[in-house]
Design a protein around this motif. Structure first.
Motif, PDB file in Angstrom:
ATOM      1  N   MET A 114      31.613   3.400  17.941  1.00 33.09           N
ATOM      2  CA  MET A 114      31.653   1.982  17.595  1.00 33.09           C
ATOM      3  C   MET A 114      31.378   1.108  18.821  1.00 33.09           C
ATOM      4  N   PRO A 115      30.926  -0.130  18.591  1.00 34.83           N
ATOM      5  CA  PRO A 115      30.670  -1.032  19.725  1.00 34.83           C
ATOM      6  C   PRO A 115      31.946  -1.272  20.534  1.00 34.83           C
ATOM      7  N   TYR A 116      31.851  -1.163  21.842  1.00 34.33           N
ATOM      8  CA  TYR A 116      33.011  -1.365  22.707  1.00 34.33           C
ATOM      9  C   TYR A 116      33.518  -2.808  22.625  1.00 34.33           C
ATOM     10  N   HIS A 117      32.599  -3.704  22.365  1.00 38.53           N
ATOM     11  CA  HIS A 117      32.958  -5.121  22.194  1.00 38.53           C
ATOM     12  C   HIS A 117      34.039  -5.299  21.107  1.00 38.53           C
ATOM     13  N   LEU A 118      33.956  -4.499  20.061  1.00 38.62           N
ATOM     14  CA  LEU A 118      34.944  -4.623  18.976  1.00 38.62           C
ATOM     15  C   LEU A 118      36.317  -4.104  19.400  1.00 38.62           C
ATOM     16  N   VAL A 119      36.328  -3.243  20.381  1.00 36.31           N
ATOM     17  CA  VAL A 119      37.595  -2.756  20.939  1.00 36.31           C
ATOM     18  C   VAL A 119      38.217  -3.853  21.805  1.00 36.31           C
ATOM     19  N   LYS A 120      37.382  -4.411  22.682  1.00 42.54           N
ATOM     20  CA  LYS A 120      37.864  -5.400  23.649  1.00 42.54           C
ATOM     21  C   LYS A 120      38.258  -6.728  23.006  1.00 42.54           C
ATOM     22  N   GLU A 121      37.386  -7.208  22.146  1.00 42.79           N
ATOM     23  CA  GLU A 121      37.579  -8.563  21.623  1.00 42.79           C
ATOM     24  C   GLU A 121      38.452  -8.615  20.374  1.00 42.79           C
ATOM     25  N   GLY A 150      40.482  -5.698  19.254  1.00 48.13           N
ATOM     26  CA  GLY A 150      41.551  -4.693  19.193  1.00 48.13           C
ATOM     27  C   GLY A 150      41.231  -3.525  18.286  1.00 48.13           C
ATOM     28  N   GLY A 151      39.962  -3.331  17.994  1.00 44.21           N
ATOM     29  CA  GLY A 151      39.561  -2.177  17.173  1.00 44.21           C
ATOM     30  C   GLY A 151      39.955  -2.343  15.714  1.00 44.21           C
ATOM     31  N   TRP A 152      40.157  -1.214  15.038  1.00 48.56           N
ATOM     32  CA  TRP A 152      40.334  -1.218  13.587  1.00 48.56           C
ATOM     33  C   TRP A 152      41.689  -1.742  13.113  1.00 48.56           C
ATOM     34  N   ARG A 153      42.595  -2.108  14.030  1.00 47.30           N
ATOM     35  CA  ARG A 153      43.811  -2.780  13.581  1.00 47.30           C
ATOM     36  C   ARG A 153      43.473  -4.127  12.968  1.00 47.30           C
ATOM     37  N   HIS A 206      42.806   9.861  22.922  1.00 44.67           N
ATOM     38  CA  HIS A 206      41.388  10.163  22.679  1.00 44.67           C
ATOM     39  C   HIS A 206      40.983   9.968  21.209  1.00 44.67           C
ATOM     40  N   PRO A 207      41.653  10.636  20.252  1.00 48.20           N
ATOM     41  CA  PRO A 207      41.273  10.390  18.852  1.00 48.20           C
ATOM     42  C   PRO A 207      41.558   8.959  18.385  1.00 48.20           C
ATOM     43  N   LEU A 208      42.574   8.322  18.926  1.00 49.11           N
ATOM     44  CA  LEU A 208      42.837   6.933  18.525  1.00 49.11           C
ATOM     45  C   LEU A 208      41.670   6.029  18.902  1.00 49.11           C
ATOM     46  N   LEU A 209      41.089   6.298  20.061  1.00 45.02           N
ATOM     47  CA  LEU A 209      39.930   5.505  20.471  1.00 45.02           C
ATOM     48  C   LEU A 209      38.702   5.912  19.668  1.00 45.02           C
ATOM     49  N   GLN A 210      38.454   7.218  19.572  1.00 47.04           N
ATOM     50  CA  GLN A 210      37.226   7.671  18.899  1.00 47.04           C
ATOM     51  C   GLN A 210      37.204   7.277  17.424  1.00 47.04           C
ATOM     52  N   ASN A 211      38.321   7.418  16.750  1.00 50.80           N
ATOM     53  CA  ASN A 211      38.355   7.058  15.332  1.00 50.80           C
ATOM     54  C   ASN A 211      38.420   5.552  15.130  1.00 50.80           C
ATOM     55  N   SER A 212      39.269   4.896  15.898  1.00 46.44           N
ATOM     56  CA  SER A 212      39.671   3.548  15.499  1.00 46.44           C
ATOM     57  C   SER A 212      39.541   2.476  16.567  1.00 46.44           C
ATOM     58  N   GLY A 213      39.035   2.845  17.732  1.00 49.34           N
ATOM     59  CA  GLY A 213      38.900   1.846  18.782  1.00 49.34           C
ATOM     60  C   GLY A 213      40.229   1.258  19.208  1.00 49.34           C
ATOM     61  N   LEU A 214      41.276   2.076  19.182  1.00 50.30           N
ATOM     62  CA  LEU A 214      42.599   1.596  19.592  1.00 50.30           C
ATOM     63  C   LEU A 214      42.876   1.975  21.038  1.00 50.30           C
ATOM     64  N   ALA A 227      50.364   1.800  14.225  1.00 51.32           N
ATOM     65  CA  ALA A 227      49.029   1.256  14.498  1.00 51.32           C
ATOM     66  C   ALA A 227      47.954   2.148  13.881  1.00 51.32           C
ATOM     67  N   MET A 228      48.162   3.457  13.972  1.00 52.11           N
ATOM     68  CA  MET A 228      47.216   4.403  13.385  1.00 52.11           C
ATOM     69  C   MET A 228      47.123   4.191  11.874  1.00 52.11           C
ATOM     70  N   PHE A 229      48.289   4.069  11.211  1.00 48.15           N
ATOM     71  CA  PHE A 229      48.277   3.900   9.750  1.00 48.15           C
ATOM     72  C   PHE A 229      47.557   2.606   9.341  1.00 48.15           C
ATOM     73  N   GLN A 230      47.779   1.545  10.114  1.00 49.57           N
ATOM     74  CA  GLN A 230      47.128   0.273   9.770  1.00 49.57           C
ATOM     75  C   GLN A 230      45.616   0.354   9.991  1.00 49.57           C
ATOM     76  N   ALA A 231      45.218   0.941  11.114  1.00 47.60           N
ATOM     77  CA  ALA A 231      43.782   1.069  11.402  1.00 47.60           C
ATOM     78  C   ALA A 231      43.108   1.918  10.323  1.00 47.60           C
ATOM     79  N   ALA A 232      43.761   3.028   9.970  1.00 48.26           N
ATOM     80  CA  ALA A 232      43.176   3.904   8.952  1.00 48.26           C
ATOM     81  C   ALA A 232      43.070   3.169   7.625  1.00 48.26           C
ATOM     82  N   HIS A 233      44.075   2.361   7.302  1.00 46.90           N
ATOM     83  CA  HIS A 233      44.001   1.604   6.044  1.00 46.90           C
ATOM     84  C   HIS A 233      42.775   0.686   6.038  1.00 46.90           C
TER      85      HIS A 233
END
Ligand code: P53
Length: 479
Positions: free
Chosen positions: A136-143, A145-148, A190-198, A209-215
């Motif tokens: 995923m775009p790193y910008h979406l992680v930084k700006e 907070g990823g899939w949360r 590692h998987p938190l970042l790879q899956n969800s940008g967390l 946080a994992m459950f919310q991102a996955a939702h």
């Protein structure tokens, strides 16, 4: 020698890769920075780390991959020579939406995949595509907070829609999120970042946080399924789970119960994506733990109406667990609760080798989800030697594939599982996702390149290449 069962003519025999692990060209034609572009090289004992910016004194293997971005015409010829009739790859999100939050796509990126898919068809190979494969775009992680952040649902579905509209005549089989359930191992960054940008702080609740991102990913995935069917009712959109069955270590009832919960925990993702609802045990678990996952009635409707068409899955290994130390509450924690299985051997990276587990996992999923399946990854990471005769004699890999394909065929022919196809992982050597190494090789095609990207880049057919060629030609009978 064991002879296999024969599969039907329309069975898809392929190979599987992901854009970030082989394309390279990380800054070409307007591509943005993905999470893989800021991830350093690691090893079995040294995890890859994320650097906020690209630093001169660090090694970033995904920047070069194996240069597939430029070499795909000749690589596809090799794949056709092998006999592949399908090829699983991913579309790098950052080639289409460089930062992820734009409203207009990057035409150069779309053009690249259009050309690639055309070249596939010219070679008699149908592309199978993952939309989000650890890139995923790193910008979406930084700006964001990823899939949360629920905003990502809009960004992802826009990306998915653009891809379906542009490529629906070229690509029938799609998957939304690669190995969406790796994040059940939420203690590991590692998987938190790879899956969800967390990227989480110590005082965050990582599991919540994992459950919310996955939702949020489930919602994005379900919406993508609905959009795909509106654009073209021929499109098939699948889930993608990493199937590592978890066995009880013994026949002790507590161990059986523990393993059952472990399976339920690791694979509730499939319940949501295939059945369209959360299992009750998990809702109770959230309640007991005071987790407030933001799920609305509208969300529940979205999940119900966007169930997947098939279950794509990877299979590499199985796990085992035991009840020892279990408190009153029945829980499963992948970081603490896995034990060694005394009946199995391991790869050099500690992955337990278990062909029977493939058949077990397929039956488990079939009993529960009642969907066609697609084995979109399977393979053996090993150190290969290019010998003096200029060849690679990878009999260990042939053995691995032999045993797993035979097990798969039993699941189809004896057990009656509806299986679309089989695409072994990294049929051409590429960058490892977990370690960033080149020397953890999966390929049937050797790539002359080391961990630092040095080497001629030359492609060499390993012994397993010729073996798989024969397997495909006999439709799985001549193993
Ligand atoms: P590598 C963990 C467990 C099982 C499969 O893995 C996994 C992972 C995460 O690394 O990943 C999948 O390269 C993944 C591919 C990856 C492949 O398996 O770590 O979908 O991207 O390369 C093999 O040895």
């Amino acid at each position: 020698e064991t002879k296999g069962y024969q599969l039907t003519d329309d069975f898809l025999w392929g190979g599987a890769v992901a854009a970030h692990q082989l394309e390279g060209a990380w800054q070409e034609d307007g591509k943005g920075v993905s999470i893989a572009d800021v991830m350093t090289a690691g090893s079995k004992d040294h995890p890859r780390i994320v650097t906020d910016t690209v630093q001169d004194d660090q090694v970033y293997p995904n920047h070069w991959g194996i240069d597939f971005y430029h070499q795909y015409p000749s690589d596809l010829k090799l794949f056709a020579d092998m006999g592949l009739n399908c090829f699983r790859t991913s579309i790098a999100w950052t080639r289409i939406f460089p930062n992820g939050d734009e409203t207009k796509p990057n035409e150069a990126g779309l053009k690249y995949y259009e050309d690639l898919f055309n070249e596939c068809h010219k070679n008699g190979i149908q592309p199978v595509v993952t939309l989000s494969h650890f890139e995923m775009p790193y910008h979406l992680v930084k700006e964001y907070g990823g899939w949360r952040n629920k905003k990502l649902i809009e960004f992802f579905t826009r990306f998915a829609k653009v891809c379906f509209e542009r490529f629906h005549n070229q690509v029938k089989y799609w998957m939304t999120f690669n190995e969406i359930n790796n994040q059940t191992n939420w203690h590991d960054p590692h998987p938190l970042l790879q899956n969800s940008g967390l990227i989480l702080e110590d005082d965050d609740n990582w599991e919540e946080a994992m459950f919310q991102a996955a939702h949020n990913e489930f919602l994005a995935s379900a919406q993508a399924v609905t959009i795909a069917h509106q654009i073209d009712d021929q499109l098939q959109v699948g889930a993608m789970v990493a199937m590592c069955p978890i066995y009880p270590l013994t026949a002790k009832p507590e161990d059986i119960l523990k393993a059952q919960r472990a399976m339920e925990y690791r694979y509730y993702f499939g319940d949501v994506q295939a059945l369209g609802e959360y299992p009750q045990w998990l809702l109770n678990y959230w309640k007991r733990h005071d987790y407030e996952i933001d799920i609305t009635d509208e969300d529940r409707q979205t999940l119900k109406s966007g169930v997947v068409d098939y279950i794509g899955f990877s299979y590499y290994m199985s796990f085992a667990t035991e009840a020892k130390g279990q408190t009153n509450e029945l829980t499963f924690d992948e970081d603490h609760d896995l034990v060694n299985n005394p009946y199995l051997e391991k790869s050099d990276w500690g992955w337990q080798i278990d062909p029977v587990g493939l058949r077990y996992g397929m039956n488990w999923m079939n009993d529960r989800w009642h969907k066609p399946q697609f084995i979109v990854e399977n393979g053996f990471g090993a150190y290969d030697q290019l010998t003096d005769d200029g060849q690679v004699h990878d009999d260990y890999r042939i053995k691995y594939f032999h045993d797993h394909i035979l097990s798969m065929e039993k699941a189809v022919v004896e057990d009656g599982i509806d299986l679309i196809g089989y695409t072994p992982w990294g049929h051409i050597d590429l960058i490892s996702a977990s370690t960033g190494e080149m020397k953890k090789r999966y390929g049937m095609i050797y790539v002359d390149q080391d961990d630092l990207g040095h080497g001629s880049g030359r492609r060499i057919k390993k012994d397993s290449f010729f073996w798989y060629q024969k397997v495909i030609a006999s439709r799985g009978k001549d193993l």
